[in-house]
Write an enzyme that holds these catalytic residues in place. Structure first.
Site, PDB file in Angstrom:
ATOM      1  N   GLU A 180       0.774  -1.131  -0.085  1.00 18.38           N
ATOM      2  CA  GLU A 180       0.073  -0.015   0.211  1.00 18.38           C
ATOM      3  C   GLU A 180       1.000   1.226  -0.053  1.00 18.38           C
ATOM      4  O   GLU A 180       1.680   1.311   0.727  1.00 18.38           O
ATOM      5  CB  GLU A 180      -0.928   0.021   1.370  1.00 18.38           C
ATOM      6  CG  GLU A 180      -1.669   1.337   1.513  1.00 18.38           C
ATOM      7  CD  GLU A 180      -2.366   1.320   2.809  1.00 18.38           C
ATOM      8  OE1 GLU A 180      -3.445   1.844   2.670  1.00 18.38           O
ATOM      9  OE2 GLU A 180      -1.906   0.827   3.808  1.00 18.38           O
TER      10      GLU A 180
ATOM     11  N   LYS B  21      -9.858   2.518  -1.738  1.00 20.85           N
ATOM     12  CA  LYS B  21      -9.887   1.534  -0.511  1.00 20.85           C
ATOM     13  C   LYS B  21     -11.131   1.946   0.207  1.00 20.85           C
ATOM     14  O   LYS B  21     -11.455   3.293   0.067  1.00 20.85           O
ATOM     15  CB  LYS B  21      -8.723   2.230   0.208  1.00 20.85           C
ATOM     16  CG  LYS B  21      -8.655   1.591   1.405  1.00 20.85           C
ATOM     17  CD  LYS B  21      -7.474   1.947   2.223  1.00 20.85           C
ATOM     18  CE  LYS B  21      -7.333   1.522   3.879  1.00 20.85           C
ATOM     19  NZ  LYS B  21      -6.122   1.845   4.364  1.00 20.85           N
TER      20      LYS B  21
ATOM     21  N   CYS C 117      -5.032  -2.783   3.467  1.00 25.29           N
ATOM     22  CA  CYS C 117      -4.702  -2.615   4.655  1.00 25.29           C
ATOM     23  C   CYS C 117      -5.752  -2.717   5.772  1.00 25.29           C
ATOM     24  O   CYS C 117      -6.207  -3.782   5.995  1.00 25.29           O
ATOM     25  CB  CYS C 117      -4.065  -1.364   4.722  1.00 25.29           C
ATOM     26  SG  CYS C 117      -2.792  -1.054   6.247  1.00 25.29           S
TER      27      CYS C 117
END
Length: 266
Positions: A40, A111, A146
Protein backbone atom coordinates in the site's frame (compact mmCIF):
# COMPACT_ATOMS: atom_id res chain seq x y z
CA UNK A 1 0.80 -20.78 -9.73
CA UNK A 2 3.70 -18.63 -8.57
CA UNK A 3 3.25 -15.31 -6.80
CA UNK A 4 5.95 -12.80 -5.86
CA UNK A 5 5.13 -10.47 -2.98
CA UNK A 6 7.44 -7.45 -3.05
CA UNK A 7 7.86 -6.08 0.47
CA UNK A 8 9.24 -2.63 -0.29
CA UNK A 9 11.06 -0.55 2.33
CA UNK A 10 9.84 3.01 1.81
CA UNK A 11 12.92 5.22 2.19
CA UNK A 12 11.86 8.70 3.36
CA UNK A 13 15.06 10.16 1.93
CA UNK A 14 14.27 9.00 -1.61
CA UNK A 15 12.20 11.00 -4.04
CA UNK A 16 8.88 9.58 -5.18
CA UNK A 17 10.29 9.20 -8.68
CA UNK A 18 13.22 7.19 -7.32
CA UNK A 19 10.78 4.95 -5.46
CA UNK A 20 8.83 4.37 -8.66
CA UNK A 21 12.00 3.41 -10.51
CA UNK A 22 13.04 1.10 -7.70
CA UNK A 23 9.64 -0.62 -7.59
CA UNK A 24 9.62 -1.00 -11.37
CA UNK A 25 13.04 -2.66 -11.32
CA UNK A 26 11.88 -5.12 -8.68
CA UNK A 27 8.77 -5.99 -10.70
CA UNK A 28 10.73 -6.36 -13.94
CA UNK A 29 12.97 -8.91 -12.22
CA UNK A 30 10.00 -11.20 -11.52
CA UNK A 31 9.69 -12.63 -15.03
CA UNK A 32 8.42 -16.19 -14.68
CA UNK A 33 5.98 -15.38 -11.91
CA UNK A 34 2.26 -15.47 -12.63
CA UNK A 35 1.32 -12.71 -10.19
CA UNK A 36 3.36 -9.93 -8.56
CA UNK A 37 2.00 -7.83 -5.69
CA UNK A 38 3.24 -4.55 -4.22
CA UNK A 39 2.17 -2.99 -0.88
CA UNK A 40 0.00 0.00 0.00
CA UNK A 41 1.03 3.60 -0.80
CA UNK A 42 4.64 2.67 -1.46
CA UNK A 43 5.25 5.81 -3.57
CA UNK A 44 4.71 8.07 -0.53
CA UNK A 45 4.39 5.92 2.61
CA UNK A 46 1.06 5.06 4.21
CA UNK A 47 1.76 7.25 7.26
CA UNK A 48 3.41 10.15 5.42
CA UNK A 49 0.18 12.15 5.57
CA UNK A 50 1.93 15.46 4.95
CA UNK A 51 2.93 14.26 1.48
CA UNK A 52 -0.48 13.07 0.32
CA UNK A 53 -1.72 16.26 -1.32
CA UNK A 54 1.60 17.21 -2.89
CA UNK A 55 2.22 13.74 -4.32
CA UNK A 56 -1.34 12.95 -5.43
CA UNK A 57 -1.68 12.14 -9.13
CA UNK A 58 -4.44 11.32 -11.61
CA UNK A 59 -5.45 7.72 -12.17
CA UNK A 60 -3.38 7.52 -15.34
CA UNK A 61 -0.46 9.45 -13.91
CA UNK A 62 3.22 8.52 -13.56
CA UNK A 63 2.66 5.58 -11.20
CA UNK A 64 0.12 4.07 -13.61
CA UNK A 65 2.51 4.57 -16.54
CA UNK A 66 5.60 3.03 -14.96
CA UNK A 67 3.72 0.11 -13.41
CA UNK A 68 1.98 -0.73 -16.70
CA UNK A 69 5.37 -0.89 -18.38
CA UNK A 70 6.87 -2.99 -15.58
CA UNK A 71 4.02 -5.52 -15.87
CA UNK A 72 4.56 -5.78 -19.62
CA UNK A 73 8.36 -5.99 -19.26
CA UNK A 74 8.03 -8.91 -16.83
CA UNK A 75 5.03 -10.49 -18.58
CA UNK A 76 3.15 -10.83 -15.27
CA UNK A 77 -0.18 -9.96 -13.74
CA UNK A 78 0.70 -7.07 -11.47
CA UNK A 79 -1.17 -5.81 -8.45
CA UNK A 80 0.75 -2.54 -8.26
CA UNK A 81 -0.13 -1.76 -4.66
CA UNK A 82 -1.79 1.59 -4.13
CA UNK A 83 -1.03 5.28 -4.60
CA UNK A 84 -2.67 8.61 -3.79
CA UNK A 85 -5.12 9.30 -6.59
CA UNK A 86 -6.52 12.78 -7.19
CA UNK A 87 -9.90 12.45 -8.91
CA UNK A 88 -11.07 15.08 -11.42
CA UNK A 89 -13.19 16.72 -8.69
CA UNK A 90 -10.12 17.05 -6.45
CA UNK A 91 -11.01 14.23 -4.03
CA UNK A 92 -8.08 12.08 -2.93
CA UNK A 93 -8.37 8.29 -2.87
CA UNK A 94 -6.13 5.43 -1.79
CA UNK A 95 -6.29 3.56 -5.09
CA UNK A 96 -4.89 0.16 -6.03
CA UNK A 97 -4.17 -0.85 -9.63
CA UNK A 98 -4.01 -4.24 -11.35
CA UNK A 99 -2.37 -4.72 -14.76
CA UNK A 100 -2.39 -7.59 -17.25
CA UNK A 101 0.84 -9.18 -18.56
CA UNK A 102 0.41 -6.93 -21.60
CA UNK A 103 0.45 -3.80 -19.45
CA UNK A 104 -3.26 -3.04 -19.74
CA UNK A 105 -5.11 -1.88 -16.65
CA UNK A 106 -7.47 -4.63 -15.54
CA UNK A 107 -8.88 -2.97 -12.42
CA UNK A 108 -8.70 -0.04 -10.03
CA UNK A 109 -9.87 -0.33 -6.43
CA UNK A 110 -10.46 2.66 -4.17
CA UNK A 111 -9.94 1.68 -0.53
CA UNK A 112 -13.28 1.46 1.25
CA UNK A 113 -12.19 1.62 4.91
CA UNK A 114 -9.96 4.62 5.61
CA UNK A 115 -7.63 4.45 8.59
CA UNK A 116 -6.90 7.25 11.04
CA UNK A 117 -10.13 7.82 12.98
CA UNK A 118 -9.95 11.64 13.18
CA UNK A 119 -6.78 12.25 11.14
CA UNK A 120 -4.73 10.96 8.22
CA UNK A 121 -6.49 9.26 5.35
CA UNK A 122 -9.75 9.08 7.32
CA UNK A 123 -10.16 12.85 6.94
CA UNK A 124 -8.00 13.53 3.88
CA UNK A 125 -9.37 10.90 1.48
CA UNK A 126 -12.67 9.84 0.05
CA UNK A 127 -13.97 6.31 0.60
CA UNK A 128 -14.39 3.84 -2.22
CA UNK A 129 -17.77 2.19 -2.59
CA UNK A 130 -17.21 -0.76 -4.93
CA UNK A 131 -15.97 -4.30 -4.35
CA UNK A 132 -13.47 -5.29 -7.03
CA UNK A 133 -12.54 -8.73 -8.33
CA UNK A 134 -10.18 -9.60 -11.18
CA UNK A 135 -10.29 -12.81 -13.22
CA UNK A 136 -6.88 -14.34 -13.87
CA UNK A 137 -6.48 -17.53 -15.92
CA UNK A 138 -5.80 -19.55 -12.75
CA UNK A 139 -7.90 -17.81 -10.09
CA UNK A 140 -10.13 -14.84 -9.29
CA UNK A 141 -8.60 -12.14 -7.14
CA UNK A 142 -10.51 -10.11 -4.57
CA UNK A 143 -8.90 -6.76 -3.77
CA UNK A 144 -8.51 -5.16 -0.34
CA UNK A 145 -6.19 -2.58 1.20
CA UNK A 146 -4.68 -2.55 4.70
CA UNK A 147 -7.36 -1.41 7.21
CA UNK A 148 -9.93 -3.30 5.11
CA UNK A 149 -8.45 -6.44 6.69
CA UNK A 150 -10.33 -5.67 9.92
CA UNK A 151 -13.75 -5.79 8.21
CA UNK A 152 -14.76 -9.40 7.45
CA UNK A 153 -17.95 -8.41 5.65
CA UNK A 154 -15.86 -6.93 2.82
CA UNK A 155 -14.12 -10.26 2.27
CA UNK A 156 -17.33 -12.24 2.43
CA UNK A 157 -18.68 -9.90 -0.24
CA UNK A 158 -15.63 -10.59 -2.40
CA UNK A 159 -16.10 -14.34 -1.99
CA UNK A 160 -19.77 -13.99 -2.95
CA UNK A 161 -18.53 -12.18 -6.07
CA UNK A 162 -16.34 -15.18 -6.96
CA UNK A 163 -13.01 -14.38 -5.30
CA UNK A 164 -10.75 -17.35 -4.53
CA UNK A 165 -7.54 -15.46 -3.77
CA UNK A 166 -7.78 -12.42 -1.50
CA UNK A 167 -5.01 -9.88 -2.05
CA UNK A 168 -4.29 -7.32 0.67
CA UNK A 169 -1.83 -4.49 -0.01
CA UNK A 170 -0.85 -2.80 3.25
CA UNK A 171 1.34 -0.36 5.15
CA UNK A 172 0.81 -2.02 8.54
CA UNK A 173 2.53 -0.67 11.66
CA UNK A 174 4.97 -2.88 13.52
CA UNK A 175 3.28 -2.29 16.88
CA UNK A 176 0.20 -4.18 15.64
CA UNK A 177 2.01 -6.94 13.76
CA UNK A 178 0.31 -9.68 15.78
CA UNK A 179 -3.04 -8.43 14.47
CA UNK A 180 -1.70 -8.53 10.90
CA UNK A 181 -0.90 -12.24 10.91
CA UNK A 182 -3.95 -13.15 13.00
CA UNK A 183 -6.38 -11.33 10.71
CA UNK A 184 -4.76 -12.65 7.52
CA UNK A 185 -5.18 -16.21 8.75
CA UNK A 186 -8.74 -15.53 9.95
CA UNK A 187 -9.80 -14.12 6.58
CA UNK A 188 -8.36 -17.23 4.88
CA UNK A 189 -10.06 -19.69 7.23
CA UNK A 190 -13.50 -18.09 7.30
CA UNK A 191 -13.62 -17.63 3.51
CA UNK A 192 -11.76 -20.82 2.57
CA UNK A 193 -9.60 -18.78 0.25
CA UNK A 194 -5.95 -17.95 -0.23
CA UNK A 195 -4.79 -14.70 1.34
CA UNK A 196 -1.79 -12.89 -0.13
CA UNK A 197 -1.04 -10.03 2.25
CA UNK A 198 1.82 -7.69 1.31
CA UNK A 199 3.13 -5.03 3.69
CA UNK A 200 5.83 -2.37 3.61
CA UNK A 201 9.11 -2.45 5.51
CA UNK A 202 11.17 0.42 6.86
CA UNK A 203 9.77 3.53 8.57
CA UNK A 204 7.65 6.30 7.10
CA UNK A 205 5.85 9.15 8.74
CA UNK A 206 7.80 8.19 11.86
CA UNK A 207 5.96 4.85 12.06
CA UNK A 208 8.03 1.61 11.94
CA UNK A 209 6.44 -0.87 9.57
CA UNK A 210 5.58 -4.49 10.29
CA UNK A 211 6.87 -6.15 7.16
CA UNK A 212 6.13 -9.87 7.52
CA UNK A 213 4.15 -10.21 4.29
CA UNK A 214 2.34 -13.52 4.41
CA UNK A 215 0.66 -16.13 2.21
CA UNK A 216 -2.05 -18.25 3.83
CA UNK A 217 -3.85 -21.20 2.24
CA UNK A 218 -7.63 -21.91 2.41
CA UNK A 219 -7.14 -24.12 5.48
CA UNK A 220 -5.39 -21.30 7.36
CA UNK A 221 -1.87 -22.69 7.03
CA UNK A 222 0.95 -20.22 6.47
CA UNK A 223 2.75 -21.11 3.24
CA UNK A 224 5.36 -18.36 3.43
CA UNK A 225 6.17 -15.34 5.55
CA UNK A 226 8.70 -12.58 5.05
CA UNK A 227 10.93 -10.98 7.66
CA UNK A 228 11.03 -7.33 8.69
CA UNK A 229 13.26 -5.93 5.92
CA UNK A 230 12.77 -5.36 2.21
CA UNK A 231 12.53 -8.65 0.35
CA UNK A 232 10.74 -10.52 -2.39
CA UNK A 233 8.66 -13.39 -1.02
CA UNK A 234 7.99 -15.98 -3.74
CA UNK A 235 5.58 -18.84 -3.23
CA UNK A 236 4.02 -21.61 -5.30
CA UNK A 237 0.39 -22.39 -4.56
CA UNK A 238 -2.36 -24.50 -6.07
CA UNK A 239 -5.52 -22.49 -6.88
CA UNK A 240 -7.50 -25.74 -7.08
CA UNK A 241 -7.13 -26.14 -3.32
CA UNK A 242 -9.87 -23.54 -2.84
CA UNK A 243 -12.46 -25.72 -4.54
CA UNK A 244 -11.32 -28.90 -2.81
CA UNK A 245 -11.32 -27.25 0.62
CA UNK A 246 -14.81 -25.86 0.11
CA UNK A 247 -15.98 -29.27 -1.07
CA UNK A 248 -14.38 -31.27 1.75
CA UNK A 249 -15.46 -28.84 4.48
CA UNK A 250 -18.51 -27.01 3.04
CA UNK A 251 -18.96 -24.46 5.81
CA UNK A 252 -19.85 -21.68 3.39
CA UNK A 253 -22.95 -23.63 2.40
CA UNK A 254 -24.24 -23.46 5.97
CA UNK A 255 -24.46 -19.68 6.10
CA UNK A 256 -27.69 -18.35 7.57
CA UNK A 257 -26.95 -14.62 7.75
CA UNK A 258 -26.10 -12.24 4.97
CA UNK A 259 -27.93 -14.18 2.25
CA UNK A 260 -31.36 -12.82 3.11
CA UNK A 261 -32.25 -10.35 5.87
CA UNK A 262 -32.76 -12.21 9.16
CA UNK A 263 -35.93 -11.62 11.17
CA UNK A 264 -35.70 -8.81 13.70
CA UNK A 265 -37.42 -9.22 17.03
CA UNK A 266 -39.02 -6.16 18.61
Amino acid sequence: MRASLIQIAVDPDESVDSRRQHAASLVSAQRGADLVVLPELWPVGAFAYDSFRDEAEPLQGPTHTIMAKAAADAGVWLHAGSFVERAPDGTLYNTALVFTPEGERAAAYRKIHRFGFDRGEAVMMGAGDELVTVDLPQTTLGLATCYDLRFPELFRGLVDAGAETLVVAAGWPERRRSHWTLLARARAVENQAYVLAVATAGTHGGVPQAGHSIVVDPWGETLAEAGAEEEVLSVEFDPEKVATTREQFPALKDRRLGLTPPPVSA
